[in-house]
Design an enzyme around this catalytic site. Structure first.
Site, PDB file in Angstrom:
ATOM      1  N   ASP A  97       3.278   0.267  18.106  1.00 55.35           N
ATOM      2  CA  ASP A  97       4.051  -0.971  18.005  1.00 55.35           C
ATOM      3  C   ASP A  97       4.142  -1.528  16.592  1.00 55.35           C
ATOM      4  OD1 ASP A  97       1.477  -1.775  17.523  1.00 55.35           O
ATOM      5  OD2 ASP A  97       1.181  -2.699  19.478  1.00 55.35           O
ATOM      6  N   GLU A 119       2.507   5.648  23.881  1.00 56.04           N
ATOM      7  CA  GLU A 119       1.942   4.321  24.161  1.00 56.04           C
ATOM      8  C   GLU A 119       3.063   3.303  24.427  1.00 56.04           C
ATOM      9  OE1 GLU A 119      -0.247   1.435  21.418  1.00 56.04           O
ATOM     10  OE2 GLU A 119      -1.917   2.616  22.165  1.00 56.04           O
ATOM     11  N   GLU A 133       4.051  -7.300  16.983  1.00 60.31           N
ATOM     12  CA  GLU A 133       3.962  -6.054  17.765  1.00 60.31           C
ATOM     13  C   GLU A 133       4.653  -6.147  19.116  1.00 60.31           C
ATOM     14  OE1 GLU A 133       1.377  -7.532  16.268  1.00 60.31           O
ATOM     15  OE2 GLU A 133       0.888  -6.111  14.665  1.00 60.31           O
ATOM     16  N   HIS A 210      -8.006  -9.170  12.650  1.00 62.46           N
ATOM     17  CA  HIS A 210      -7.003  -9.078  11.581  1.00 62.46           C
ATOM     18  C   HIS A 210      -5.604  -9.500  12.004  1.00 62.46           C
ATOM     19  CE1 HIS A 210      -4.849  -5.586  13.263  1.00 62.46           C
ATOM     20  NE2 HIS A 210      -6.022  -5.183  13.694  1.00 62.46           N
ATOM     21  N   ARG A 212      -1.996 -10.894  12.738  1.00 60.91           N
ATOM     22  CA  ARG A 212      -1.152 -11.785  11.937  1.00 60.91           C
ATOM     23  C   ARG A 212      -0.999 -13.168  12.564  1.00 60.91           C
ATOM     24  NH1 ARG A 212       2.405  -9.811   7.843  1.00 60.91           N
ATOM     25  NH2 ARG A 212       1.811  -7.688   7.333  1.00 60.91           N
ATOM     26  N   HIS A 243     -10.537  -5.790   7.448  1.00 57.25           N
ATOM     27  CA  HIS A 243      -9.207  -5.200   7.226  1.00 57.25           C
ATOM     28  C   HIS A 243      -8.742  -5.511   5.797  1.00 57.25           C
ATOM     29  CE1 HIS A 243      -4.865  -4.665   7.788  1.00 57.25           C
ATOM     30  NE2 HIS A 243      -5.101  -4.105   8.960  1.00 57.25           N
TER      31      HIS A 243
HETATM   32  C1  UD1 Z   1      -0.326  -3.325  10.799  1.00 60.16           C
HETATM   33  C2  UD1 Z   1       0.492  -3.386  12.065  1.00 60.16           C
HETATM   34  C3  UD1 Z   1      -0.392  -3.826  13.217  1.00 60.16           C
HETATM   35  C4  UD1 Z   1      -1.640  -2.991  13.343  1.00 60.16           C
HETATM   36  C5  UD1 Z   1      -2.341  -2.914  12.016  1.00 60.16           C
HETATM   37  C6  UD1 Z   1      -3.459  -1.937  12.113  1.00 60.16           C
HETATM   38  C7  UD1 Z   1       2.824  -4.079  11.720  1.00 60.16           C
HETATM   39  C8  UD1 Z   1       3.738  -5.220  11.615  1.00 60.16           C
HETATM   40  N1  UD1 Z   1       1.540  -4.384  11.935  1.00 60.16           N
HETATM   41  O1  UD1 Z   1      -0.731  -4.634  10.499  1.00 60.16           O
HETATM   42  O2  UD1 Z   1       0.329  -3.682  14.427  1.00 60.16           O
HETATM   43  O3  UD1 Z   1      -2.505  -3.579  14.267  1.00 60.16           O
HETATM   44  O4  UD1 Z   1      -1.422  -2.468  10.998  1.00 60.16           O
HETATM   45  O5  UD1 Z   1      -4.411  -2.129  11.151  1.00 60.16           O
HETATM   46  O6  UD1 Z   1       3.244  -2.963  11.619  1.00 60.16           O
HETATM   47  N2  UD1 Z   1      -3.327  -3.122   3.113  1.00 60.16           N
HETATM   48  C9  UD1 Z   1      -3.939  -2.427   2.100  1.00 60.16           C
HETATM   49  N3  UD1 Z   1      -4.386  -1.157   2.355  1.00 60.16           N
HETATM   50  C10 UD1 Z   1      -4.262  -0.576   3.569  1.00 60.16           C
HETATM   51  C11 UD1 Z   1      -3.648  -1.307   4.595  1.00 60.16           C
HETATM   52  C12 UD1 Z   1      -3.178  -2.577   4.361  1.00 60.16           C
HETATM   53  O7  UD1 Z   1      -4.082  -2.897   0.999  1.00 60.16           O
HETATM   54  O8  UD1 Z   1      -4.683   0.563   3.726  1.00 60.16           O
HETATM   55  C13 UD1 Z   1      -2.809  -4.488   2.831  1.00 60.16           C
HETATM   56  C14 UD1 Z   1      -1.508  -4.473   2.015  1.00 60.16           C
HETATM   57  O9  UD1 Z   1      -1.536  -5.544   1.115  1.00 60.16           O
HETATM   58  C15 UD1 Z   1      -0.434  -4.702   3.084  1.00 60.16           C
HETATM   59  C16 UD1 Z   1      -1.181  -5.644   4.028  1.00 60.16           C
HETATM   60  O10 UD1 Z   1      -2.513  -5.146   4.061  1.00 60.16           O
HETATM   61  O11 UD1 Z   1       0.740  -5.270   2.561  1.00 60.16           O
HETATM   62  C17 UD1 Z   1      -0.615  -5.727   5.414  1.00 60.16           C
HETATM   63  O12 UD1 Z   1      -0.346  -4.446   5.956  1.00 60.16           O
HETATM   64  P1  UD1 Z   1       0.748  -4.270   7.115  1.00 60.16           P
HETATM   65  O13 UD1 Z   1       0.815  -2.839   7.503  1.00 60.16           O
HETATM   66  O14 UD1 Z   1       2.001  -4.936   6.725  1.00 60.16           O
HETATM   67  O15 UD1 Z   1       0.208  -5.132   8.305  1.00 60.16           O
HETATM   68  P2  UD1 Z   1      -1.155  -5.117   9.072  1.00 60.16           P
HETATM   69  O16 UD1 Z   1      -1.562  -6.528   9.231  1.00 60.16           O
HETATM   70  O17 UD1 Z   1      -2.081  -4.136   8.441  1.00 60.16           O
HETATM   71  N1  UDP Z   2     -11.206   1.504  13.092  1.00 64.98           N
HETATM   72  C1  UDP Z   2     -11.748   2.311  12.080  1.00 64.98           C
HETATM   73  N2  UDP Z   2     -12.486   1.706  11.095  1.00 64.98           N
HETATM   74  C2  UDP Z   2     -12.706   0.374  11.062  1.00 64.98           C
HETATM   75  C3  UDP Z   2     -12.130  -0.443  12.087  1.00 64.98           C
HETATM   76  C4  UDP Z   2     -11.380   0.152  13.080  1.00 64.98           C
HETATM   77  O1  UDP Z   2     -11.572   3.526  12.087  1.00 64.98           O
HETATM   78  O2  UDP Z   2     -13.389  -0.097  10.155  1.00 64.98           O
HETATM   79  C5  UDP Z   2     -10.385   2.140  14.144  1.00 64.98           C
HETATM   80  C6  UDP Z   2     -10.741   1.789  15.564  1.00 64.98           C
HETATM   81  O3  UDP Z   2     -11.685   2.680  16.096  1.00 64.98           O
HETATM   82  C7  UDP Z   2      -9.415   1.869  16.292  1.00 64.98           C
HETATM   83  C8  UDP Z   2      -8.405   1.552  15.217  1.00 64.98           C
HETATM   84  O4  UDP Z   2      -9.081   1.668  13.989  1.00 64.98           O
HETATM   85  O5  UDP Z   2      -9.144   3.182  16.748  1.00 64.98           O
HETATM   86  C9  UDP Z   2      -7.856   0.187  15.435  1.00 64.98           C
HETATM   87  O6  UDP Z   2      -7.122  -0.202  14.347  1.00 64.98           O
HETATM   88  P1  UDP Z   2      -6.683  -1.685  14.084  1.00 64.98           P
HETATM   89  O7  UDP Z   2      -7.650  -2.605  14.717  1.00 64.98           O
HETATM   90  O8  UDP Z   2      -6.452  -1.796  12.630  1.00 64.98           O
HETATM   91  O9  UDP Z   2      -5.267  -1.735  14.788  1.00 64.98           O
HETATM   92  P2  UDP Z   2      -4.803  -2.113  16.272  1.00 64.98           P
HETATM   93  O10 UDP Z   2      -5.457  -1.169  17.208  1.00 64.98           O
HETATM   94  O11 UDP Z   2      -5.196  -3.527  16.488  1.00 64.98           O
HETATM   95  O12 UDP Z   2      -3.328  -1.961  16.204  1.00 64.98           O
END
Ligand code: UD1
Ligand code: UDP
Length: 375
Positions: A97, A119, A133, A210, A212, A243
């Protein structure tokens, strides 16, 4: 031979696609697979790709610090559009999602390429929770040709929205495949901080948060509740892999930095995280994936959300929705930490989300789909 493009963008997509990639590779006479990463996440995605030893053939590298939702969607859409125009696969497979998923499904639609959605069918029926999402999933469904619903509940959601029954397949969630795979192969990986907590004879409480929709206000409440919890229970220590979203980092470090018995650490590698899931006494989380994983080990979960699309664990009595208000979180967590009998009721290993064979089912359905097209 049919050509499938598989996309991933974020940490959870890579975890949940890894078993699908492995399973598809067993059909090398039938399919050729290209893995395309949007790299919506950078470090957190690379951590997972390393753990599963997966290397995308294409990396769009779209992540920018703290980028807006529109920016990430636009970059993913533009990048995937070019790839699809170039490679013209027979199927695009997306998972979950995220913005990568919706962008992929839209780009495929514009090129008249069928989409398989892994999924599919999760719904809270609250358009802003989880945000964005819930909308990403809803909008992906009418664009998809094959819907791999993890549970019967997810299938029923799709049926209710008018998706044809013969396009929906209940497969289980591939996260259980991934979890069992890594738990079997990487028992060495319990991180030092977790080992320290257990060696001190304390109960390990694992936290991830984490979302939003929590960033403006609720994450403060969650953090305040965590601070009060360690003050009330001297025998617990909290491990919180934070995160990398800068807004999450800022709030969490401001409220919980330098708090005794709260360990704020960098995101853990998947094998390390899985070992913590297993070792934890209790989990407080707003993560989708974590809600699906913890029941395998019988680790009780308190869900830091107002609503969840993963209600199967709650229905099974191994998880509870506690909301995002400080007082509610404190009350419910204290309850579980104090009352061993109630705790024992939650701590039963049984996973309503899957049996570890979801990816095999998905591959078989894809093969059937291509065969039915040839008839
Ligand atoms: C995204 C997904 C969310 C999922 C989450 C998993 C969308 C809208 N949201 O949210 O569904 O639960 O990923 O973790 O697609 N960043 C880093 N390094 C990384 C990852 C993120 O620096 O490896 C920072 C960056 O500044 C980035 C920000 O986090 O711009 C947000 O990342 P983004 O993918 O937009 O949204 P998430 O909140 O991570
Ligand atoms: N996870 C990981 N390292 C961490 C925290 C989470 O590998 O420090 C894994 C966790 O086991 C799960 C996935 O990341 O499989 C979940 O990711 P996240 O919570 O970022 O996204 P969501 O599932 O909420 O979309």
């Amino acid at each position: 031979m049919k050509h499938i493009i598989v996309t991933v963008g974020t940490r959870p997509e890579a975890i949940k696609m890894a078993p699908v990639l492995k399973s598809l590779s067993e059909y090398s006479k039938d399919f050729r697979v290209t893995l395309v990463s949007t790299a919506q996440h950078r470090q957190m995605l690379d951590q997972v790709l390393d753990a599963f030893q997966i290397e995308p053939q294409v990396d769009l590298d779209i992540m920018r610090p703290d980028q807006s939702l529109s920016e990430s969607s636009a970059r993913a859409l533009r990048g995937l559009d070019e790839i699809l125009a170039d490679l013209r696969p027979d199927l695009l497979l997306v998972q979950g999602d995220t913005n990568t998923v919706l962008a992929g499904a839209m780009a495929a639609y514009y090129h008249r390429i069928p989409v398989g959605h892994v999924e599919a069918g999760l719904r809270t029926n609250d358009l802003y929770r989880p945000f964005p999402e819930e909308m990403n999933r809803r909008l992906t469904s009418p664009l998809a040709r094959l819907h791999f619903a993890p549970t019967v509940k997810a299938r029923d959601n799709l049926l209710q929205e008018g998706i044809a029954e013969d396009r929906i397949f209940v497969t289980g969630n591939t996260v259980v495949d991934a979890l069992l795979w890594i738990a079997r192969e990487r028992t060495d990986a319990l991180p030092q901080e977790a080992r320290g907590i257990l060696d001190r004879g304390r109960r390990l409480v694992l936290v991830t948060s984490h979302r939003r929709e929590s960033l403006d206000r609720d994450l403060d409440q969650i953090c305040l509740a965590l601070r009060e919890l360690v003050q009330s229970f001297e025998d617990i220590e909290i491990l919180y892999p934070v995160h990398l979203n800068p807004r999450v980092q800022e709030t969490v470090r401001e409220i919980l930095g330098n708090t005794e018995r709260i360990h704020l650490i960098a995101p853990l590698s998947y094998p390390a995280f899985v070992q913590v899931l297993r070792a934890a006494y209790l989990i407080l989380t707003d993560s989708g994936g974590v809600q699906e994983e913890a029941p395998t080990f019988g680790t009780p979960i308190l869900v830091l959300r107002e609503v969840t699309e993963r209600s199967e664990a709650i229905d099974a009595g191994v998880a509870k929705l506690v909301g995002v208000k400080r007082k509610d979180i404190l009350r419910e967590t204290s309850h579980l930490l104090k009352d061993r009998e109630i705790y024992a009721g939650f701590a039963r290993p049984s996973n309503p989300f899957g049996d570890g064979h979801a990816a095999e089912r998905i591959s078989r359905h894809i093969k059937d789909f291509f065969e039915s097209q040839q008839e």
